[in-house]
Design a protein around this motif. Structure first.
Motif, mmCIF file in Angstrom:
data_model
loop_
_atom_site.group_PDB
_atom_site.id
_atom_site.type_symbol
_atom_site.label_atom_id
_atom_site.label_comp_id
_atom_site.label_asym_id
_atom_site.label_seq_id
_atom_site.Cartn_x
_atom_site.Cartn_y
_atom_site.Cartn_z
ATOM 1 N N VAL A 150 -11.182 -6.978 -12.029
ATOM 2 C CA VAL A 150 -10.899 -7.453 -10.681
ATOM 3 C C VAL A 150 -11.542 -8.830 -10.563
ATOM 4 O O VAL A 150 -12.747 -8.971 -10.805
ATOM 5 N N PHE A 151 -10.746 -9.836 -10.240
ATOM 6 C CA PHE A 151 -11.256 -11.195 -10.115
ATOM 7 C C PHE A 151 -11.589 -11.476 -8.648
ATOM 8 O O PHE A 151 -10.790 -11.200 -7.751
ATOM 9 N N ILE A 152 -12.771 -12.024 -8.415
ATOM 10 C CA ILE A 152 -13.249 -12.314 -7.081
ATOM 11 C C ILE A 152 -13.397 -13.826 -6.905
ATOM 12 O O ILE A 152 -13.924 -14.509 -7.789
ATOM 13 N N TRP A 153 -12.967 -14.317 -5.753
ATOM 14 C CA TRP A 153 -13.082 -15.737 -5.409
ATOM 15 C C TRP A 153 -12.462 -16.615 -6.502
ATOM 16 O O TRP A 153 -13.060 -17.577 -6.993
ATOM 17 N N GLY A 209 -18.654 -8.799 -1.140
ATOM 18 C CA GLY A 209 -18.922 -10.222 -1.289
ATOM 19 C C GLY A 209 -19.304 -10.807 0.044
ATOM 20 O O GLY A 209 -18.531 -10.702 1.011
ATOM 21 N N ASN A 210 -20.483 -11.422 0.133
ATOM 22 C CA ASN A 210 -20.945 -11.953 1.411
ATOM 23 C C ASN A 210 -21.864 -13.146 1.177
ATOM 24 O O ASN A 210 -22.914 -13.019 0.534
ATOM 25 N N LEU A 251 -22.571 -11.062 -4.525
ATOM 26 C CA LEU A 251 -21.579 -10.059 -4.896
ATOM 27 C C LEU A 251 -22.289 -8.822 -5.431
ATOM 28 O O LEU A 251 -23.190 -8.934 -6.265
ATOM 29 N N THR A 252 -21.905 -7.641 -4.954
ATOM 30 C CA THR A 252 -22.446 -6.393 -5.489
ATOM 31 C C THR A 252 -21.315 -5.439 -5.811
ATOM 32 O O THR A 252 -20.270 -5.445 -5.150
ATOM 33 N N GLY A 297 -24.563 -10.297 -8.337
ATOM 34 C CA GLY A 297 -25.174 -11.602 -8.517
ATOM 35 C C GLY A 297 -25.255 -12.376 -7.215
ATOM 36 O O GLY A 297 -24.580 -12.052 -6.231
ATOM 37 N N ASP A 298 -26.098 -13.418 -7.219
ATOM 38 C CA ASP A 298 -26.287 -14.297 -6.074
ATOM 39 C C ASP A 298 -25.773 -15.697 -6.390
ATOM 40 O O ASP A 298 -25.525 -16.038 -7.556
ATOM 41 N N LYS A 299 -25.644 -16.496 -5.338
ATOM 42 C CA LYS A 299 -25.260 -17.906 -5.461
ATOM 43 C C LYS A 299 -23.984 -18.059 -6.289
ATOM 44 O O LYS A 299 -23.894 -18.912 -7.182
ATOM 45 N N CYS A 300 -23.009 -17.221 -6.009
ATOM 46 C CA CYS A 300 -21.727 -17.316 -6.715
ATOM 47 C C CYS A 300 -21.013 -18.607 -6.312
ATOM 48 O O CYS A 300 -21.013 -19.002 -5.140
ATOM 49 N N PHE A 301 -20.425 -19.252 -7.288
ATOM 50 C CA PHE A 301 -19.642 -20.460 -7.056
ATOM 51 C C PHE A 301 -18.337 -20.329 -7.829
ATOM 52 O O PHE A 301 -18.360 -20.199 -9.056
ATOM 53 N N TRP A 302 -17.195 -20.271 -7.137
ATOM 54 C CA TRP A 302 -17.027 -20.398 -5.707
ATOM 55 C C TRP A 302 -17.483 -19.144 -4.944
ATOM 56 O O TRP A 302 -17.733 -18.120 -5.531
ATOM 57 N N ARG A 303 -17.501 -19.267 -3.563
ATOM 58 C CA ARG A 303 -17.771 -18.099 -2.734
ATOM 59 C C ARG A 303 -16.653 -17.837 -1.725
ATOM 60 O O ARG A 303 -16.813 -17.096 -0.773
#
Length: 398
Positions: free
Chosen positions: A92-95, A176-177, A181-182, A193-199
């Motif tokens: 599953v791809f996010i952002w 995702g917030n 992402l959890t 993870g934190d500080k995802c780029f992109w968000r």
């Protein structure tokens, strides 16, 4: 009480339970159960994705993705998935990006792994762990993330092994917030993870070599936290993918070259041989953009013409890779054989502007040229007789 009956009761008593969409306000289904409305086939064949008895079915061929029509910023996504063969791979791809990243069939974004236990046979027990089959989360192809818990690089490993093997169903809850992402696997958060780029970006399901099914896919959007354009994936500009990864539907193969153009999953390979006319798309464009990725063999001779992109039905290339004459030329000083490159060609009347980039390269090379001839026609790929691998053909007309 019989032992088998006791075991069945205990299994039911200890099985994880999940909150249904009806029990939690704000969730909406992402599929209508009848067709793929609301989703975009990013780069797969028409038959790769379908709905069967309310279940989202993927053949696994070719490698690619199906994404949402709209972008999402903050959300809770729930889905169930199962592989239909041992060792099946998906995600599953996010952002994610609207089209595949340069030189690969995948969208740029954060991947939530959907991997069957049979895939572990590929792992070398003597080497450090680099993947699991229980819900890894990791950025791909230019995305970044600070992983939670045990990790390898930016890849977050799950804290527990909770996924079930084929043909059993698994439940994912992805939150995702604000760039965090959890992933909860079968009822418990295990990775992220934190500080995802992109968000902010598109959500997508992945096709990667094996049949897989998804069901009960639903989403609850959360309030925005102000993602800017810089924090977000590019918006879709109306791109149409031209190569389906299975065959040459949508293209006109020149006579005598039928055996030399080979559909090889997400690659379209040109086998060396006697040069012929270009391979032409059935789609015609005037002003607009044309994207194509290419990879020359490591022994390619850049003192000659090696590859070219043609536009508006003109056999003489608008963009030439190697040595020769064309409105735009990228020569030996720009190209390293064996590497993937992306050419993005913009057409505006008689003006052509091409950008050349390597995967994840921040500074593309830009060259302008002047076009002559017809104002509208198909786009194509030149054939100079040498071997070339192509991928990721996209066009959009203005």
């Amino acid at each position: 009480m019989k032992p088998t009956l006791l075991l069945s009761i205990l299994a039911l008593a200890t099985a994880p339970t999940f909150t249904s969409a009806a029990e939690e306000e704000g969730f909406v289904p992402m599929f209508n159960g009848r067709d793929l409305s609301g989703w975009v086939n990013a780069n797969c064949a028409p038959e790769t994705w379908s709905i069967k008895d309310g279940v989202v079915s993927c053949t696994g061929t070719p490698t690619g993705a199906m994404r949402t029509e709209k972008q999402y910023e903050n959300f809770i996504l729930e889905c169930e998935w199962r592989h239909l063969s041992s060792g099946g791979n998906s995600g599953v791809f996010i952002w994610g990006s609207p089209i595949s990243a340069p030189g690969v069939p995948f969208l740029r974004g954060i991947e939530v792994q959907v991997l069957d236990h049979g895939y572990m046979k590929h792992a070398d027990p003597k080497k450090p762990r680099w993947f699991t089959t229980h819900g890894d989360v990791f950025p791909i192809h230019g995305a970044t993330m600070e992983p939670h818990g045990e990790h390898n690089g930016q890849r977050s490993f799950p804290s527990e092994e909770r996924s079930k093997p084929t043909p059993e169903w698994n439940h994912y809850r992805i939150t995702g917030n604000n760039g965090t992402l959890t992933l909860a696997v079968n009822g418990k958060v295990v990775s992220g993870g934190d500080k995802c780029f992109w968000r902010k970006g598109y959500l997508a399901l992945e096709s990667e070599g094996a049949p897989v099914e998804f069901r009960n896919v639903r989403i609850k959007e959360l309030p925005s936290t102000g993602a800017t354009a810089a924090d977000s994936a590019p918006l879709d500009q109306g791109w149409k993918h031209l190569y389906n990864g299975i065959d040459l539907r949508g293209w006109k193969v020149p006579a005598g070259a039928e055996a030399r153009w080979v559909a090889a999953n997400w690659n379209l390979k040109l086998i060396s041989g006697q040069p012929t006319a270009p391979l032409w798309s059935q789609i015609e464009i005037a002003d607009g953009e044309y994207i194509a990725d290419f990879q020359l063999p490591k022994d390619a001779d850049l003192t000659r013409a090696c590859a070219g992109l043609c536009v508006r039905g003109q056999s003489a290339p608008a963009v030439l890779i190697g040595s020769g004459t064309a409105p735009i030329v990228f020569g030996a000083d720009k190209i390293k054989p064996g590497r993937w490159y992306r050419v993005r060609l913009t057409l505006e009347g008689t003006k052509a502007t091409a950008t050349l980039t390597e995967p994840q390269e921040a500074n593309p090379q830009v060259v302008e040229g002047k076009l002559e001839g017809a104002a509208k026609g198909p786009v194509g790929v030149a054939d100079f007789g040498g071997a070339v691998s192509f991928a990721n053909f996209f066009v959009r007309e203005r």
